[in-house]
Structure formats: structure tokens, C-alpha cells
Design an enzyme around this catalytic site. Structure first.
Site, PDB file in Angstrom:
ATOM      1  N   LYS A   1       0.763  -1.279  -0.069  1.00  0.00           N
ATOM      2  CA  LYS A   1       0.063   0.068   0.241  1.00  0.00           C
ATOM      3  C   LYS A   1       1.018   1.473  -0.095  1.00  0.00           C
ATOM      4  O   LYS A   1       1.775   1.200   0.451  1.00  0.00           O
ATOM      5  CB  LYS A   1      -1.043   0.232   1.452  1.00  0.00           C
ATOM      6  CG  LYS A   1      -2.214   0.827   1.203  1.00  0.00           C
ATOM      7  CD  LYS A   1      -3.179   0.107   0.286  1.00  0.00           C
ATOM      8  CE  LYS A   1      -4.434   0.958  -0.051  1.00  0.00           C
ATOM      9  NZ  LYS A   1      -5.391  -0.181  -0.621  1.00  0.00           N
TER      10      LYS A   1
HETATM   11  P1  NAD Z   1     -12.660   7.507  -3.119  1.00  0.00           P
HETATM   12  O1  NAD Z   1     -11.540   8.423  -2.585  1.00  0.00           O
HETATM   13  O2  NAD Z   1     -13.108   7.363  -4.452  1.00  0.00           O
HETATM   14  O3  NAD Z   1     -13.949   8.112  -2.167  1.00  0.00           O
HETATM   15  C1  NAD Z   1     -14.048   7.938  -0.899  1.00  0.00           C
HETATM   16  C2  NAD Z   1     -15.399   8.294  -0.343  1.00  0.00           C
HETATM   17  O4  NAD Z   1     -15.427   8.471   0.990  1.00  0.00           O
HETATM   18  C3  NAD Z   1     -15.749   9.744  -0.707  1.00  0.00           C
HETATM   19  O5  NAD Z   1     -17.157   9.664  -1.350  1.00  0.00           O
HETATM   20  C4  NAD Z   1     -15.629  10.836   0.609  1.00  0.00           C
HETATM   21  O6  NAD Z   1     -16.473  11.720   0.338  1.00  0.00           O
HETATM   22  C5  NAD Z   1     -16.193   9.596   1.267  1.00  0.00           C
HETATM   23  N1  NAD Z   1     -15.751   9.695   2.725  1.00  0.00           N
HETATM   24  C6  NAD Z   1     -14.658  10.024   3.308  1.00  0.00           C
HETATM   25  N2  NAD Z   1     -14.650  10.249   4.695  1.00  0.00           N
HETATM   26  C7  NAD Z   1     -15.849  10.014   4.995  1.00  0.00           C
HETATM   27  C8  NAD Z   1     -16.400   9.934   6.437  1.00  0.00           C
HETATM   28  N3  NAD Z   1     -15.910  10.364   7.587  1.00  0.00           N
HETATM   29  N4  NAD Z   1     -17.924   9.873   6.225  1.00  0.00           N
HETATM   30  C9  NAD Z   1     -18.516   9.279   5.183  1.00  0.00           C
HETATM   31  N5  NAD Z   1     -17.956   9.447   4.009  1.00  0.00           N
HETATM   32  C10 NAD Z   1     -16.477   9.729   3.907  1.00  0.00           C
HETATM   33  O7  NAD Z   1     -12.153   6.129  -2.176  1.00  0.00           O
HETATM   34  P2  NAD Z   1     -12.733   4.760  -2.902  1.00  0.00           P
HETATM   35  O8  NAD Z   1     -11.502   4.355  -3.954  1.00  0.00           O
HETATM   36  O9  NAD Z   1     -13.973   4.720  -3.138  1.00  0.00           O
HETATM   37  O10 NAD Z   1     -12.099   3.974  -1.533  1.00  0.00           O
HETATM   38  C11 NAD Z   1     -12.963   3.828  -0.474  1.00  0.00           C
HETATM   39  C12 NAD Z   1     -12.606   2.465   0.328  1.00  0.00           C
HETATM   40  O11 NAD Z   1     -12.512   1.291  -0.439  1.00  0.00           O
HETATM   41  C13 NAD Z   1     -11.291   2.912   0.882  1.00  0.00           C
HETATM   42  O12 NAD Z   1     -11.297   2.243   2.145  1.00  0.00           O
HETATM   43  C14 NAD Z   1     -10.391   1.967   0.106  1.00  0.00           C
HETATM   44  O13 NAD Z   1      -9.248   1.775   0.667  1.00  0.00           O
HETATM   45  C15 NAD Z   1     -11.347   0.783  -0.025  1.00  0.00           C
HETATM   46  N6  NAD Z   1     -11.061   0.255  -1.380  1.00  0.00           N
HETATM   47  C16 NAD Z   1     -11.086   0.857  -2.728  1.00  0.00           C
HETATM   48  C17 NAD Z   1     -10.741   0.200  -3.801  1.00  0.00           C
HETATM   49  C18 NAD Z   1     -10.596   0.824  -4.953  1.00  0.00           C
HETATM   50  O14 NAD Z   1     -10.772  -0.006  -6.118  1.00  0.00           O
HETATM   51  N7  NAD Z   1     -10.746   1.976  -5.225  1.00  0.00           N
HETATM   52  C19 NAD Z   1     -10.216  -1.330  -3.527  1.00  0.00           C
HETATM   53  C20 NAD Z   1     -10.551  -1.836  -2.611  1.00  0.00           C
HETATM   54  C21 NAD Z   1     -10.707  -1.170  -1.494  1.00  0.00           C
END
Ligand code: NAD
Length: 420
Positions: free
Chosen positions: A109
Site C-alpha cells: 500500500k
Molecule cells: P474515493 O476517494 O473514491 O471515495 C471515498 C468516499 O468516501 C468519498 O465519497 C468521500 O467523500 C467519502 N468519505 C470520506 N470520509 C468519509 C466519512 N468520514 N464519512 C462518510 N464518507 C466519507 O475512495 P474509494 O476508492 O471509493 O475507496 C473507499 C474505500 O474502499 C477505502 O477504504 C479504500 O481503501 C477501499 N478500497 C478501494 C478500492 C478501489 O478499487 N478503489 C479497492 C479496494 C478497497
């Protein structure tokens, strides 16, 4: 260094989960230590000339948990709270996730402590290019392959491809995944994580005897993962009644129009103010009655303070590390929530990243239907192995998912032996 990592609450959480599994598996001290601690922890500083003429120094980290099973794989996160402990925890979870999914990768990561929402595109580009340059000695398509995560997207990956390829003297698309289609990204990658979350949530509902069409869902986070989870669930005929993001939380008991909401977010920067819904307290949103609750934002949101009050039947952990070990204990004692643990639930992203990497290495291209069908087959296989483990060993869902991943890593470490 061990003490420093353990000061991070997120790393503590990953370490506690690991210790619980290691105790259950009765792992000896030597193999336990080899599995628990990351192989490489890299921290760099990056001076960036900001638009107002100031030079700001950013801290960035890359943690490669293990390289025993293949190149390491994992996202790159831009968020103000990023620190080495958090990145190390996320790398450890990636390690178990890749092994659980039987992908030929170790986990990694990366993260940069910054607030991407307050930065211009030009500033983000400079920061990304500088970080990629600092990482050159440590990455490669056979060594370490990054992907988007919170605060980063396919444009971030495109800049990384450009820097790496410029230094290599030829295009190296396999250096990252989750890149634009024009740069040999994969069809289906953008929606892969959310698609996988929605698919497994529907499989869990099937197992509970709940009809998927008409089932209700609440989602925390409307970024890449939350948005595509919502879209896929709507496509299945589910009603996504509540969604929150950093700007607030909204509720419509009849189900939100996800496409209209997405347009609203693009235009306004967040879900707050969406006209076809009422505003609701973001903490209360998690406690609304629903069939599926999907935390898809940050870590440690299901805690001992709210676990007893959850009113969902399925907890689909789209985010990494959304549930603390204390909350796990409460949920386990309640026994009425079907948990799909993060390492399984959000593994659609890394699975299609693997497909993208394979296509890049082979200079081949698969269509979207082919990718998503392969994804569902892969996730179905992991889900069935997981359920078989739960049933046969009579352990919690978290224990089963982590055991399956950790056992794969232990086997590889043991068969490779110790060098020198
Ligand atoms: P992103 O940056 O695209 O979106 C994050 C979202 O969470 C945004 O809508 C933001 O406003 C919201 N957010 C942030 N803090 C918040 C809070 N305290 N309360 C409510 N909403 C809040 O990120 P993403 O890529 O969608 O990733 C989200 C999660 O999924 C993370 O934990 C990431 O590690 C995990 N993840 C992502 C992927 C991927 O392919 N992008 C894969 C596996 C896991």
C-alpha cells in the site's frame, strides 16, 4: 520500528486481527513473526511548488508487506490522515486479500499525507510525478504495481505510467493498474470493486433467503467504490435508501435514483443537498434499518460504540478495516449479522487489477462482459471456499477469511524456507 508501527491505531487493529488468527492456527513464534512484519517500509519527502508560489513538503510512504508470492500489489491513497502505520496496516490486509483470492501477488500500500480536495489538478500532477520518481528504485511490473485508492483515480495512474515509461524509454503499461483505457487499462476495472461488493452482497442475501430484488441498502461513501456499489445494486433491483459522503448523509426510504445522485455529486462536489432525499445525521445513517449496510469510505467506523445498535442483516465491508476488533466481538456475540469481511468483500478491485496486469503483459485485450464474468466466477469461488471454512471450522466470518489468506502465505514461506 515495531513499537512505532504499533502506536498507529489502524496498524494495532491489523496486528490484533493477525494475532487472533495466528493463535487459532497455533502458528509458532518464528513463522508468526515472519508473516506479521512488513518486508520493506519506504518513506520519502517531496517538495512541490504550489500554485501560489510556496514550496510545500509532503510525506509519502510505500509499504511492501511480503514479496514471497510474487510482485506486490496495492493502492495509492491521498488523504490528510495517511501515516506509516496506516499504510503498513493496509499493506498487511492486501497481503491476506491477494492470498485469499489466489492471486500471484504479495500485498502493498502507498499513501501521501495531503488533502487532494484542496489541491489543484496541476499540484496533484506535480506531487504524483515526484512520488513516482522517488519510487523508481522500488517499483516495476515484476516488483510492485500500484493502483488507485482513496483520493486517487485513473488520471493519477496515467501520470505514473508517463513518468515510469519516460525513464524506461518505452511504454510500460503494466507498472500500474486502474489506468485509463487509452493507456491499456482494462474494461471493467473502474466498476470492479463496487461490482464485486454488490455481487457478494447479493450472494449473502441469497444464503439468508432474502430476495435480492427489493432488498434495501445503506452506503457510507460515494467515491469510486460507493458509487459503483450503489449503481450495481440498483441494477439488481435493490433499493439504495441512504448514502453519505464527506459533505453529509441523505435518505429516501423508497430508494435513491443513483444516476441522478451521481450527476448531482459531479455538479456539486458531494451528496449534500440532493433534492430527491432528506438530510440525515451521518452517524444515524449507519444505524438505519436495512438489509445490507456497506461502509465504503474510511477505517474504524463500526466500533464498540455502535456495533450493538446496527440494524442490518448483511454487513458488506467495502472499505478496508471498517470494523474494529471490539466491534467484531460484539457482532459475533449478536450472531444476527452476516459479515462479508473486507479482504473478501472488496477484492473485486485487485482481482480485475490482476486481469489488467495479465492483459498488459500479454499485450491482449478482453471486453467488459468477459472481465466482469471472470470477476464473478473468481469471487464466487472465494466466497464458497470461505463459507465452507466457516461451516467446517465453526469460526467467525472474519476468522475464516483471514485464515484462508494467512494459511496460503504460511505455506509459501515454509516451502521456500529461510535464506541464507
Ligand atoms: P474515493 O476517494 O473514491 O471515495 C471515498 C468516499 O468516501 C468519498 O465519497 C468521500 O467523500 C467519502 N468519505 C470520506 N470520509 C468519509 C466519512 N468520514 N464519512 C462518510 N464518507 C466519507 O475512495 P474509494 O476508492 O471509493 O475507496 C473507499 C474505500 O474502499 C477505502 O477504504 C479504500 O481503501 C477501499 N478500497 C478501494 C478500492 C478501489 O478499487 N478503489 C479497492 C479496494 C478497497
Amino acid at each position: 520500528m515495531k513499537e512505532q508501527l504499533l502506536q498507529s491505531p489502524v496498524f494495532q487493529m491489523a496486528a490484533t486481527q493477525f494475532d487472533r488468527v495466528a493463535d487459532y492456527l497455533e502458528l509458532g513464534e518464528d513463522i508468526r513473526e515472519r508473516c506479521k512484519w512488513p518486508k520493506r517500509l519506504i518513506t520519502v519527502t517531496m517538495p512541490v511548488r504550489m500554485d501560489d508560489g510556496r514550496t510545500e513538503v509532503f510525506f509519502g510512504h510505500r509499504v511492501q508487506h511480503h514479496l514471497s508470492r510474487g510482485p506486490v500489489k496495492g493502492g495509492l491513497r491521498y488523504h490528510p490522515s495517511v501515516d506509516l502505520g496506516e499504510v503498513a496496516a493496509l499493506a498487511m490486509w492486501m497481503n491476506w486479500k491477494c492470498a485469499l483470492m489466489r492471486l500471484p501477488y504479495g500485498g502493498a500500500k502507498g499513501g501521501i499525507a495531503c488533502d487532494p480536495r484542496g489541491m489543484s489538478t496541476r499540484e496533484k500532477e506535480k506531487l504524483t510525478r515526484r512520488f513516482t520518481m522517488e519510487m523508481l528504485p522500488f517499483i516495476g511490473q515484476e516488483v510492485d504495481v500500484m493502483a488507485p485508492d482513496m483520493g486517487t483515480d485513473e488520471q493519477t495512474m496515467a501520470w505514473m505510467v508517463d513518468v515510469y515509461s519516460t525513464y524506461a524509454g518505452h511504454l510500460v503499461p503494466g507498472i500500474v493498474t486502474g489506468k485509463p483505457l487509452e493507456l491499456q487499462g482494462s474494461a471493467g476495472r473502474k466498476q470492479a470493486t463496487g461490482h464485486g461488493v454488490a455481487f457478494l452482497a447479493s450472494r449473502a442475501l441469497n444464503k439468508l433467503g432474502i430476495t435480492v430484488t427489493g432488498a434495501t441498502a445503506v452506503i457510507q461513501g460515494f467515491g469510486n467504490v460507493g458509487h459503483y456499489t450503489a449503481e450495481t445494486m440498483s441494477g439488481f433491483g435493490m433499493h439504495v435508501c441512504g448514502i453519505s459522503d464527506i459533505t453529509g448523509a441523505i435518505w429516501n426510504g423508497k430508494g435513491l435514483d443513483v444516476s441522478a445522485l451521481h450527476k448531482h455529486v459531479v455538479a456539486n462536489g458531494g451528496v449534500a443537498g440532493f433534492p430527491e432525499a432528506e438530510a440525515i445525521d451521518p452517524e444515524a445513517l449507519l444505524l438505519q434499518e436495512c438489509d445490507v449496510l456497506v461502509p465504503a469510505a474510511v477505517e474504524r467506523v463500526i466500533t464498540k460504540a455502535n456495533a450493538a445498535q446496527l440494524r442490518c442483516k448483511v454487513l458488506a465491508e467495502a472499505a478496508n478495516g471498517p470494523t474494529t476488533p471490539e466491534a467484531d466481538t460484539i457482532i459475533e456475540e449478536r450472531g444476527d449479522i452476516f459479515v462479508i469481511p473486507d479482504v473478501l468483500c472488496n477484492a473485486g478491485g485487485v482481482t480485475v487489477s490482476y486481469f489488467e496486469w495479465v492483459q498488459n503483459l500479454q499485450r491482449f485485450h478482453w471486453g467488459e462482459r468477459e472481465v466482469l464474468t471472470k470477476l464473478e466466477t473468481h469471487m464466487e469461488g472465494a466466497f464458497e471456499r470461505f463459507l465452507t471454512f466457516v461451516r467446517s471450522k465453526k469460526v467467525s466470518h472474519r476468522m475464516a477469511a483471514l485464515c484462508l489468506g494467512i494459511c496460503e502465505v504460511v505455506k509459501v514461506k515454509q516451502v521456500r524456507g529461510l535464506f541464507p
